[in-house]
Design an enzyme around this catalytic site. Structure first.
Site, PDB file in Angstrom:
ATOM      1  N   TRP A 165       0.927  -1.149   0.027  1.00  0.00           N
ATOM      2  CA  TRP A 165       0.075   0.231  -0.138  1.00  0.00           C
ATOM      3  C   TRP A 165       0.905   1.075  -0.330  1.00  0.00           C
ATOM      4  O   TRP A 165       0.541   2.093  -0.485  1.00  0.00           O
ATOM      5  CB  TRP A 165      -0.850  -0.003   1.416  1.00  0.00           C
ATOM      6  CG  TRP A 165      -0.048  -0.277   2.395  1.00  0.00           C
ATOM      7  CD1 TRP A 165      -0.292  -0.751   3.498  1.00  0.00           C
ATOM      8  CD2 TRP A 165      -0.255   1.308   3.257  1.00  0.00           C
ATOM      9  NE1 TRP A 165       0.670  -0.101   4.617  1.00  0.00           N
ATOM     10  CE2 TRP A 165       0.189   1.050   5.119  1.00  0.00           C
ATOM     11  CE3 TRP A 165      -0.356   2.736   2.861  1.00  0.00           C
ATOM     12  CZ2 TRP A 165       0.759   2.207   5.552  1.00  0.00           C
ATOM     13  CZ3 TRP A 165      -0.399   3.584   4.240  1.00  0.00           C
ATOM     14  CH2 TRP A 165       0.615   3.381   5.128  1.00  0.00           C
ATOM     15  N   ASP A 195      -4.833   9.546   6.620  1.00  0.00           N
ATOM     16  CA  ASP A 195      -4.384   8.058   7.533  1.00  0.00           C
ATOM     17  C   ASP A 195      -6.120   7.860   6.700  1.00  0.00           C
ATOM     18  O   ASP A 195      -6.676   7.485   6.591  1.00  0.00           O
ATOM     19  CB  ASP A 195      -4.488   8.408   8.701  1.00  0.00           C
ATOM     20  CG  ASP A 195      -3.853   7.494   9.124  1.00  0.00           C
ATOM     21  OD1 ASP A 195      -2.684   6.989   9.056  1.00  0.00           O
ATOM     22  OD2 ASP A 195      -4.686   5.787   9.623  1.00  0.00           O
ATOM     23  N   LYS A 197      -7.161   6.239   9.112  1.00  0.00           N
ATOM     24  CA  LYS A 197      -8.093   5.713   9.743  1.00  0.00           C
ATOM     25  C   LYS A 197      -9.017   7.183  10.033  1.00  0.00           C
ATOM     26  O   LYS A 197      -9.736   7.362  10.708  1.00  0.00           O
ATOM     27  CB  LYS A 197      -7.406   6.299  11.280  1.00  0.00           C
ATOM     28  CG  LYS A 197      -6.193   5.147  11.618  1.00  0.00           C
ATOM     29  CD  LYS A 197      -6.774   4.920  13.466  1.00  0.00           C
ATOM     30  CE  LYS A 197      -4.878   3.858  13.565  1.00  0.00           C
ATOM     31  NZ  LYS A 197      -3.909   4.989  12.646  1.00  0.00           N
ATOM     32  N   TYR A 259       6.695   3.344  17.650  1.00  0.00           N
ATOM     33  CA  TYR A 259       7.298   2.882  17.924  1.00  0.00           C
ATOM     34  C   TYR A 259       7.021   1.753  18.670  1.00  0.00           C
ATOM     35  O   TYR A 259       6.557   2.139  19.881  1.00  0.00           O
ATOM     36  CB  TYR A 259       8.805   3.231  18.392  1.00  0.00           C
ATOM     37  CG  TYR A 259      10.108   2.506  18.417  1.00  0.00           C
ATOM     38  CD1 TYR A 259      10.282   1.901  16.844  1.00  0.00           C
ATOM     39  CD2 TYR A 259      10.643   1.343  19.316  1.00  0.00           C
ATOM     40  CE1 TYR A 259      11.534   0.983  16.481  1.00  0.00           C
ATOM     41  CE2 TYR A 259      11.319  -0.162  18.989  1.00  0.00           C
ATOM     42  CZ  TYR A 259      11.927   0.180  17.913  1.00  0.00           C
ATOM     43  OH  TYR A 259      13.053  -0.547  17.858  1.00  0.00           O
ATOM     44  N   SER A 262       3.419  -0.020  12.844  1.00  0.00           N
ATOM     45  CA  SER A 262       3.127  -1.561  12.129  1.00  0.00           C
ATOM     46  C   SER A 262       3.686  -1.676  10.779  1.00  0.00           C
ATOM     47  O   SER A 262       3.639  -3.234  10.244  1.00  0.00           O
ATOM     48  CB  SER A 262       1.297  -1.682  11.739  1.00  0.00           C
ATOM     49  OG  SER A 262       0.736  -1.680  13.215  1.00  0.00           O
ATOM     50  N   HIS A 265       8.351   0.925   7.167  1.00  0.00           N
ATOM     51  CA  HIS A 265       8.654   2.309   5.850  1.00  0.00           C
ATOM     52  C   HIS A 265       8.123   3.655   6.651  1.00  0.00           C
ATOM     53  O   HIS A 265       7.618   3.941   6.894  1.00  0.00           O
ATOM     54  CB  HIS A 265       7.652   2.365   4.644  1.00  0.00           C
ATOM     55  CG  HIS A 265       8.496   3.030   3.446  1.00  0.00           C
ATOM     56  ND1 HIS A 265       8.629   3.020   2.418  1.00  0.00           N
ATOM     57  CD2 HIS A 265       7.866   4.187   3.685  1.00  0.00           C
ATOM     58  CE1 HIS A 265       9.249   4.152   1.683  1.00  0.00           C
ATOM     59  NE2 HIS A 265       8.879   4.812   2.943  1.00  0.00           N
ATOM     60  N   LEU A 266       9.936   4.604   7.255  1.00  0.00           N
ATOM     61  CA  LEU A 266       9.198   5.748   7.524  1.00  0.00           C
ATOM     62  C   LEU A 266       8.187   6.387   6.898  1.00  0.00           C
ATOM     63  O   LEU A 266       7.846   6.595   5.983  1.00  0.00           O
ATOM     64  CB  LEU A 266      10.917   6.344   7.224  1.00  0.00           C
ATOM     65  CG  LEU A 266      10.465   7.573   8.364  1.00  0.00           C
ATOM     66  CD1 LEU A 266      11.083   6.571   9.952  1.00  0.00           C
ATOM     67  CD2 LEU A 266      11.251   8.698   8.896  1.00  0.00           C
ATOM     68  N   HIS A 267       7.669   7.002   8.190  1.00  0.00           N
ATOM     69  CA  HIS A 267       6.230   7.522   8.295  1.00  0.00           C
ATOM     70  C   HIS A 267       6.072   8.787   9.266  1.00  0.00           C
ATOM     71  O   HIS A 267       6.461   8.153  10.085  1.00  0.00           O
ATOM     72  CB  HIS A 267       4.908   7.005   7.070  1.00  0.00           C
ATOM     73  CG  HIS A 267       4.482   5.601   8.418  1.00  0.00           C
ATOM     74  ND1 HIS A 267       5.234   4.481   8.871  1.00  0.00           N
ATOM     75  CD2 HIS A 267       3.908   5.786   9.373  1.00  0.00           C
ATOM     76  CE1 HIS A 267       4.860   3.901   9.444  1.00  0.00           C
ATOM     77  NE2 HIS A 267       4.011   4.787  10.126  1.00  0.00           N
ATOM     78  N   VAL A 268       5.054   9.930   9.395  1.00  0.00           N
ATOM     79  CA  VAL A 268       5.079  10.364  10.555  1.00  0.00           C
ATOM     80  C   VAL A 268       3.353  10.732  10.701  1.00  0.00           C
ATOM     81  O   VAL A 268       2.959  11.019   9.316  1.00  0.00           O
ATOM     82  CB  VAL A 268       6.340  11.856  10.351  1.00  0.00           C
ATOM     83  CG1 VAL A 268       5.967  12.777  10.796  1.00  0.00           C
ATOM     84  CG2 VAL A 268       7.496  11.682  10.217  1.00  0.00           C
TER      85      VAL A 268
HETATM   86  O1  G7M Z   1       2.094   2.078  13.700  1.00  0.00           O
HETATM   87  P1  G7M Z   1       1.943   3.098  12.156  1.00  0.00           P
HETATM   88  O2  G7M Z   1       3.551   4.052  12.586  1.00  0.00           O
HETATM   89  O3  G7M Z   1       3.088   1.833  11.229  1.00  0.00           O
HETATM   90  O4  G7M Z   1       1.089   3.625  11.657  1.00  0.00           O
HETATM   91  C1  G7M Z   1       0.534   3.297  10.057  1.00  0.00           C
HETATM   92  C2  G7M Z   1      -0.200   4.534  10.050  1.00  0.00           C
HETATM   93  O5  G7M Z   1      -0.925   4.198   8.291  1.00  0.00           O
HETATM   94  C3  G7M Z   1      -1.582   4.167  10.641  1.00  0.00           C
HETATM   95  O6  G7M Z   1      -2.099   4.954  10.665  1.00  0.00           O
HETATM   96  C4  G7M Z   1      -2.338   3.660   9.619  1.00  0.00           C
HETATM   97  O7  G7M Z   1      -3.394   4.012   9.424  1.00  0.00           O
HETATM   98  C5  G7M Z   1      -1.894   4.062   8.182  1.00  0.00           C
HETATM   99  N1  G7M Z   1      -2.700   3.284   7.122  1.00  0.00           N
HETATM  100  C6  G7M Z   1      -2.175   1.545   6.897  1.00  0.00           C
HETATM  101  N2  G7M Z   1      -2.845   1.850   5.333  1.00  0.00           N
HETATM  102  C7  G7M Z   1      -2.965   0.293   4.987  1.00  0.00           C
HETATM  103  C8  G7M Z   1      -2.370   2.971   5.186  1.00  0.00           C
HETATM  104  C9  G7M Z   1      -3.553   2.816   3.282  1.00  0.00           C
HETATM  105  O8  G7M Z   1      -4.117   1.765   2.737  1.00  0.00           O
HETATM  106  N3  G7M Z   1      -3.692   4.011   3.266  1.00  0.00           N
HETATM  107  C10 G7M Z   1      -3.620   5.048   4.195  1.00  0.00           C
HETATM  108  N4  G7M Z   1      -3.659   6.336   3.713  1.00  0.00           N
HETATM  109  N5  G7M Z   1      -3.111   5.053   5.363  1.00  0.00           N
HETATM  110  C11 G7M Z   1      -3.030   3.768   5.920  1.00  0.00           C
END
Ligand code: G7M
Length: 337
Positions: A165, A195, A197, A259, A262, A265-268
């Site tokens: 994704w 996001d 969510k 941390y 899930s 791959h770095l994201h904020v």
């Molecule tokens: O816990 P972590 O830092 O890995 O959070 C990943 C974030 O990516 C979460 O807030 C998820 O709701 C968001 N996310 C996960 N997926 C599968 C998607 C997606 O397909 N699209 C978008 N826009 N956000 C996602």
């Protein structure tokens, strides 16, 4: 102790070596999402978790004539000012529960457009997805750099969520119309978008995620002085884009990393400060401003620090630490009277 300074981008788990979660793939032609318009084919198996405060329920089930498990997340969304007019109208039916003197309780049945529930559907869902959403006892583990190298990292190289994704977003194959801001610089660039969510309908629960373009930066653990430009760029431009689009001041945004995340791959995360989003507690959320400051003080701070993380008992990472005697299940604790 492992060589702390050696925690670099090379730590990013090699996708080819990882146990593949092959059920998910890019732009599936057989995706349930291309045709689903109601729940008539859904077969409920069990409720995985339910949260009265968040008004959210997590359900495991399947779809008739479709292979694999499904997870459905139903969430009652916050009110937004625009819909209040529509709810307080002649078209909403009121059924009185009871009244007592000047007090009365009613059930209110507004018109369908004011009555929506956000539904997130994951199909086909893997066992790891089911674990993620299942109600389970949670523990905090203090991850030293040594435990990271010897326990966490080998586990991640064997098992983690598929990043398809993320690739789809970076390559403009999915959610293109949802992009709020994009910086295409290969080193410091990122894509900011709502996001999963957030339904992006009201700012009360505003929740965006910024995904960095550069691959191979797996998490907070990998960040060093080399990433300061990227982090500062993302912080400044991400906040500006949200101010411009949603009219929320930067000082009213909570900007943080998870941390353990899930997805490695770095994201904020960018959320409305007033909104108690899931995952904002100190065992999981690290404010981006603190992360930048720590790295400015010490370039390899995140390779030297002990980082706590929360983990569910059903998570295989919990078992890795349990086998080493570093954490115990509740049932194994001996209480003295
Ligand atoms: O816990 P972590 O830092 O890995 O959070 C990943 C974030 O990516 C979460 O807030 C998820 O709701 C968001 N996310 C996960 N997926 C599968 C998607 C997606 O397909 N699209 C978008 N826009 N956000 C996602």
């Amino acid at each position: 102790m492992a060589d702390n300074a050696s925690v670099t981008q090379d730590d990013a788990p090699d996708a080819k070596r990882m146990k593949s979660e092959s059920l998910t793939s890019e732009c599936r032609t057989d995706s349930i999402h291309s045709s689903l318009s109601d729940f008539s084919s859904f077969e409920l198996q069990r409720v995985l978790n339910e949260n009265a405060q968040r008004k959210t329920v997590f359900i495991q089930g399947s779809f008739k004539e479709r292979k694999g498990q499904a997870i459905v997340i139903l969430e009652k969304t916050p009110f937004d000012e625009k819909s209040i007019d529509g709810i307080l109208s002649a078209n909403s039916r009121l059924k009185r529960d009871f009244s007592n003197d000047i007090y009365g309780n009613y059930e209110c049945y507004p018109e369908i457009q004011f009555n929506n529930i956000k539904a997130t559907i994951i199909h086909p869902a893997t066992e790891k997805h089911i674990q993620k959403y299942e109600s389970q006892p949670v523990h905090i583990i203090d991850e030293t750099p040594e435990f990271y190298h010897t326990l966490t990292l080998p586990h991640l190289q064997k098992e983690q969520f598929n990043l398809q994704w993320v690739t789809n977003i970076i390559e403009h194959k999915s959610e293109v119309e949802r992009i709020v801001f994009e910086d295409t610089d290969p080193e410091t660039g990122f894509i900011l978008l709502p996001d999963l969510k957030w339904d992006a309908k009201q700012v009360e629960n505003l929740y965006l995620v910024a995904i960095v373009r550069k691959t191979g930066i797996s998490s907070l653990r990998s960040l060093t002085g080399d990433h300061l430009n990227l982090l500062k760029n993302l912080q400044a431009k991400g906040i500006k884009a949200i101010e411009d689009r949603y009219h929320i001041a930067g000082s009213q945004l909570r900007v943080y990393l998870h941390y353990q995340p899930s997805f490695y791959h770095l994201h904020v995360h960018f959320t409305n400060l007033q909104y108690e989003a899931p995952g904002i507690y100190p065992e999981k959320a690290h404010l981006l401003s603190t992360v930048i400051s720590n790295i400015e003080l010490m370039s390899d701070y995140y390779q030297k620090a002990t980082l706590p993380f929360a983990v569910k008992e059903s998570d295989n990472l919990f078992s890795v630490y349990e086998e080493k005697g570093l954490v115990k299940r509740r049932g194994e604790l001996i209480y003295s009277a």
